[in-house]
Design a protein around this motif. Structure first.
Motif, mmCIF file in Angstrom:
data_model
loop_
_atom_site.group_PDB
_atom_site.id
_atom_site.type_symbol
_atom_site.label_atom_id
_atom_site.label_comp_id
_atom_site.label_asym_id
_atom_site.label_seq_id
_atom_site.Cartn_x
_atom_site.Cartn_y
_atom_site.Cartn_z
ATOM 1 N N HIS A 40 0.681 -1.113 0.253
ATOM 2 C CA HIS A 40 -0.036 -0.361 0.044
ATOM 3 C C HIS A 40 0.841 0.606 -0.058
ATOM 4 N N VAL A 41 -0.158 2.408 -0.682
ATOM 5 C CA VAL A 41 0.667 3.697 -0.362
ATOM 6 C C VAL A 41 0.014 4.596 0.762
ATOM 7 N N VAL A 42 0.790 4.655 2.134
ATOM 8 C CA VAL A 42 0.700 6.219 2.940
ATOM 9 C C VAL A 42 0.830 7.235 2.481
ATOM 10 N N VAL A 43 -0.705 8.145 2.810
ATOM 11 C CA VAL A 43 -0.683 9.601 1.965
ATOM 12 C C VAL A 43 -1.150 10.219 3.134
ATOM 13 N N GLY A 44 0.412 11.310 2.989
ATOM 14 C CA GLY A 44 -0.559 12.209 4.276
ATOM 15 C C GLY A 44 -1.667 13.151 4.225
ATOM 16 N N PRO A 45 -2.563 12.779 5.971
ATOM 17 C CA PRO A 45 -4.109 13.432 5.865
ATOM 18 C C PRO A 45 -3.175 14.620 5.042
ATOM 19 N N THR A 46 -2.564 15.554 5.195
ATOM 20 C CA THR A 46 -2.103 16.957 4.525
ATOM 21 C C THR A 46 -2.716 16.952 2.983
ATOM 22 N N LEU A 47 -1.776 16.299 2.797
ATOM 23 C CA LEU A 47 -1.847 15.666 0.578
ATOM 24 C C LEU A 47 -2.940 15.224 0.173
ATOM 25 N N ALA A 48 -3.936 14.667 1.111
ATOM 26 C CA ALA A 48 -5.287 13.424 0.633
ATOM 27 C C ALA A 48 -5.951 14.656 0.837
ATOM 28 N N GLY A 49 -6.584 15.506 2.006
ATOM 29 C CA GLY A 49 -7.154 16.951 2.473
ATOM 30 C C GLY A 49 -7.126 17.674 0.682
ATOM 31 N N THR A 50 -5.545 18.340 0.370
ATOM 32 C CA THR A 50 -5.950 19.216 -0.847
ATOM 33 C C THR A 50 -6.067 18.577 -2.398
ATOM 34 N N HIS A 51 -4.950 17.425 -2.495
ATOM 35 C CA HIS A 51 -5.359 16.181 -4.125
ATOM 36 C C HIS A 51 -6.449 15.382 -3.681
ATOM 37 N N LYS A 52 -7.182 15.492 -3.546
ATOM 38 C CA LYS A 52 -7.793 14.001 -2.816
ATOM 39 C C LYS A 52 -7.910 13.069 -4.825
ATOM 40 N N ALA A 53 -7.405 13.736 -5.936
ATOM 41 C CA ALA A 53 -7.820 13.191 -7.114
ATOM 42 C C ALA A 53 -6.844 12.300 -7.031
ATOM 43 N N PHE A 54 -5.962 12.480 -6.344
ATOM 44 C CA PHE A 54 -4.536 12.399 -6.408
ATOM 45 C C PHE A 54 -4.519 10.901 -5.612
ATOM 46 N N ALA A 55 -5.198 10.997 -4.466
ATOM 47 C CA ALA A 55 -5.170 10.065 -3.788
ATOM 48 C C ALA A 55 -5.937 8.656 -3.919
ATOM 49 N N ASP A 56 -6.942 9.424 -5.084
ATOM 50 C CA ASP A 56 -8.413 8.271 -5.058
ATOM 51 C C ASP A 56 -7.226 7.401 -6.724
ATOM 52 N N ALA A 57 -6.533 8.208 -7.263
ATOM 53 C CA ALA A 57 -6.028 7.720 -8.537
ATOM 54 C C ALA A 57 -4.964 6.471 -7.608
ATOM 55 N N LEU A 58 -4.515 6.485 -6.508
ATOM 56 C CA LEU A 58 -4.361 5.167 -6.114
ATOM 57 C C LEU A 58 -4.831 4.190 -5.519
ATOM 58 N N GLY A 59 -6.483 4.163 -5.558
ATOM 59 C CA GLY A 59 -7.334 2.828 -5.484
ATOM 60 C C GLY A 59 -7.124 2.412 -4.362
ATOM 61 N N ASN A 60 -7.559 0.885 -4.312
ATOM 62 C CA ASN A 60 -7.706 0.675 -2.783
ATOM 63 C C ASN A 60 -6.748 0.448 -1.704
ATOM 64 N N ARG A 61 -5.284 0.861 -2.639
ATOM 65 C CA ARG A 61 -4.310 1.010 -2.347
ATOM 66 C C ARG A 61 -4.187 2.037 -0.974
ATOM 67 N N VAL A 62 -4.228 3.059 -1.539
ATOM 68 C CA VAL A 62 -4.288 4.290 -0.316
ATOM 69 C C VAL A 62 -4.603 3.912 0.880
ATOM 70 N N ARG A 63 -3.978 4.131 2.001
ATOM 71 C CA ARG A 63 -4.171 4.644 3.228
ATOM 72 C C ARG A 63 -3.570 6.196 3.330
ATOM 73 N N VAL A 64 -4.714 6.647 4.082
ATOM 74 C CA VAL A 64 -4.403 7.638 4.707
ATOM 75 C C VAL A 64 -4.886 7.873 6.488
ATOM 76 N N PRO A 65 -3.040 7.807 6.790
ATOM 77 C CA PRO A 65 -2.999 8.115 8.990
ATOM 78 C C PRO A 65 -4.518 8.680 9.142
ATOM 79 N N VAL A 66 -5.034 8.292 10.269
ATOM 80 C CA VAL A 66 -6.284 9.565 10.034
ATOM 81 C C VAL A 66 -6.219 9.284 12.177
ATOM 82 N N SER A 67 -5.729 8.280 12.696
ATOM 83 C CA SER A 67 -6.087 8.073 14.230
ATOM 84 C C SER A 67 -4.471 8.740 14.870
#
Length: 175
Positions: A40-67
């Motif tokens: 999987h590919v972990v994307v920082g929450p700030t990047l995932a929030g500002t570039h949602k299309a990028f996180a979406d392009a990673l499909g089911n392999r994306v993880r965004v740490p939230v806790s």
């Protein structure tokens, strides 16, 4: 080597980073997935929030740490974060880690991809200081120069003990 991009690349590679010049976010997603092989590919929450299309392009392999738990990121094959600046003279990137999840990505991923707009290169550390002085509010900022390294263990240089083993800087053309 008169081009600032070439100068930055030379300094960053001297420090052990790999530099890629990519035209857009789609190519960044392709590189991240390729480097993660089947993981999987972990994307920082700030990047995932500002570039949602990028996180979406990673499909089911994306993880965004939230806790904020290190277990969400520990030993992730690839972590991706955005950097507001890169320094030509040192090959360093300036990371902005105001959220714990962003900090975890930059410290606990095995391979770190740092995305910097190609237009966000500054000449020197003095320029970083001036830029930071102009920022509103406090925050956690750090300069990263190459992969983690230490010589604390019997004075033998070891890579990746206290952070990523590989550091990739993406100079993004289309921002």
């Amino acid at each position: 080597m008169n081009d600032v991009h070439d100068q930055f690349t030379a300094a960053a590679e001297l420090a052990g980073s790999r530099v890629h010049r990519l035209p857009g976010w789609t190519e960044v997603a392709e590189l991240a997935l390729d480097l993660a092989t089947d993981g999987h590919v972990v994307v920082g929450p700030t990047l995932a929030g500002t570039h949602k299309a990028f996180a979406d392009a990673l499909g089911n392999r994306v993880r965004v740490p939230v806790s904020g738990s290190p277990a969400e990121v520990a030993d992730a094959p690839v972590g991706v974060m955005h950097c507001p600046l890169a320094v030509v003279e040192t090959g360093s990137t300036l990371v902005s880690e105001h959220m714990l999840g962003d900090r975890l990505v930059s410290m606990l991923s095995r391979t770190l991809l740092q995305i910097v707009a190609s237009s966000a290169l500054v000449a020197s550390l003095d320029d970083v200081g001036e830029w930071l002085s102009a920022q509103q509010g406090a925050g956690y900022w750090a300069l990263v120069t190459g992969p983690s390294r230490t010589a604390d263990i019997e004075r033998s240089l070891t890579i990746g003990v206290q952070g990523p083993q590989e550091n990739h800087v993406i100079l993004l053309e289309g921002t």
